[in-house]
Design an enzyme around this catalytic site. Structure first.
Site, PDB file in Angstrom:
ATOM      1  N   ALA A  80       0.849  -1.194   0.000  1.00 51.77           N
ATOM      2  CA  ALA A  80       0.000   0.000   0.000  1.00 51.77           C
ATOM      3  C   ALA A  80       0.880   1.237   0.000  1.00 51.77           C
ATOM      4  O   ALA A  80       2.042   1.194   0.416  1.00 51.77           O
ATOM      5  CB  ALA A  80      -0.924   0.007   1.218  1.00 51.77           C
ATOM      6  N   ASP A  81       0.305   2.324  -0.462  1.00 46.89           N
ATOM      7  CA  ASP A  81       0.992   3.613  -0.392  1.00 46.89           C
ATOM      8  C   ASP A  81      -0.026   4.682  -0.026  1.00 46.89           C
ATOM      9  O   ASP A  81      -1.154   4.668  -0.526  1.00 46.89           O
ATOM     10  CB  ASP A  81       1.660   3.967  -1.723  1.00 46.89           C
ATOM     11  CG  ASP A  81       2.520   5.217  -1.587  1.00 46.89           C
ATOM     12  OD1 ASP A  81       3.545   5.145  -0.879  1.00 46.89           O
ATOM     13  OD2 ASP A  81       2.154   6.262  -2.152  1.00 46.89           O
ATOM     14  N   THR A  82       0.374   5.564   0.859  1.00 51.39           N
ATOM     15  CA  THR A  82      -0.497   6.658   1.292  1.00 51.39           C
ATOM     16  C   THR A  82       0.181   7.988   1.004  1.00 51.39           C
ATOM     17  O   THR A  82       1.368   8.162   1.291  1.00 51.39           O
ATOM     18  CB  THR A  82      -0.796   6.551   2.802  1.00 51.39           C
ATOM     19  OG1 THR A  82      -1.447   5.306   3.064  1.00 51.39           O
ATOM     20  CG2 THR A  82      -1.707   7.694   3.261  1.00 51.39           C
ATOM     21  N   GLY A 117      -3.530   3.825  -1.877  1.00 51.94           N
ATOM     22  CA  GLY A 117      -3.671   2.791  -2.893  1.00 51.94           C
ATOM     23  C   GLY A 117      -3.224   1.460  -2.327  1.00 51.94           C
ATOM     24  O   GLY A 117      -2.206   1.383  -1.636  1.00 51.94           O
TER      25      GLY A 117
END
Length: 201
Positions: A80-82, A117
């Site tokens: 995930a990436d924030t 995401g």
């Protein structure tokens, strides 16, 4: 059925445990930033939504490479990436305390968007989902910013704050996913996992 989590984030581990998913962590090089093989530099003109998808997918692919290099059992790899979007600008993790304070001053009394995401790479194919939330901060005074930055909490977080921690005091309004702002939207992640045969809970 187990999966691999390609992240050092304790928040993402906590949230996967919360929804009953068994996993092992595949981490990146010691002594470097998490996800060190993934280029997290925004491309020229790259939109925040495109940026977060590119980075999340790249992390999943790199996690799979680690699994292959270590000859581990093949399982799905979740990453995930924030990131934050403020006035169209991508705001990532602060580089130092001064940067953290500057970010918080910009967000004070304003509304920003948090994009997380989530990507799962399985059998050479990557599934992806995006969580988008709007967060409004109350006005934050300089003394509060100084104390918060000195706590160390902002330093490893996109936008220089953790909504589940002391910065919850700054949040006037949230429209969207609380866990998405934390770093792993459990509703969207659960739906993604169900497509692969996992049964959260």
């Amino acid at each position: 059925m187990r999966l691999y989590l390609a992240s050092r984030s304790p928040r993402r581990r906590e949230l996967l445990n919360q929804i009953g998913i068994d996993f092992d962590t595949v981490v990146f090089r010691d002594g470097m930033r998490a996800d060190s093989e993934t280029d997290e530099t925004p491309l020229p003109g790259e939109k925040p939504v495109a940026y977060v998808e590119r980075v999340a997918r790249a992390k999943a692919i790199h996690g799979l490479k680690i699994v292959e290099e270590r000859k581990l059992p093949m399982r799905p790899v979740l990453s995930a990436d924030t990131t934050l979007e403020f006035n169209g600008e991508i705001i990532g993790k602060p580089v130092d305390r001064a940067d953290a304070a500057a970010i918080l001053r910009r967000l004070s009394g304003q509304t920003h968007r948090v994009l997380t995401g989530v990507a799962i790479n399985h059998m050479g194919h990557t599934e992806y989902v995006l969580s988008s939330s709007e967060v409004t901060f109350r006005e934050i005074d300089d003394e509060e910013i100084r104390h918060y930055v000195m706590s160390g909490e902002p330093m490893d977080k996109a936008g220089a704050y953790g909504i589940q921690g002391r910065a919850g005091l700054f949040v006037k309004h949230l429209a969207g996913s609380f866990t998405g702002v934390m770093g792993l939207p459990v509703c969207e992640t659960g739906e993604l996992l169900k497509r692969l045969g996992f049964r959260p809970l």
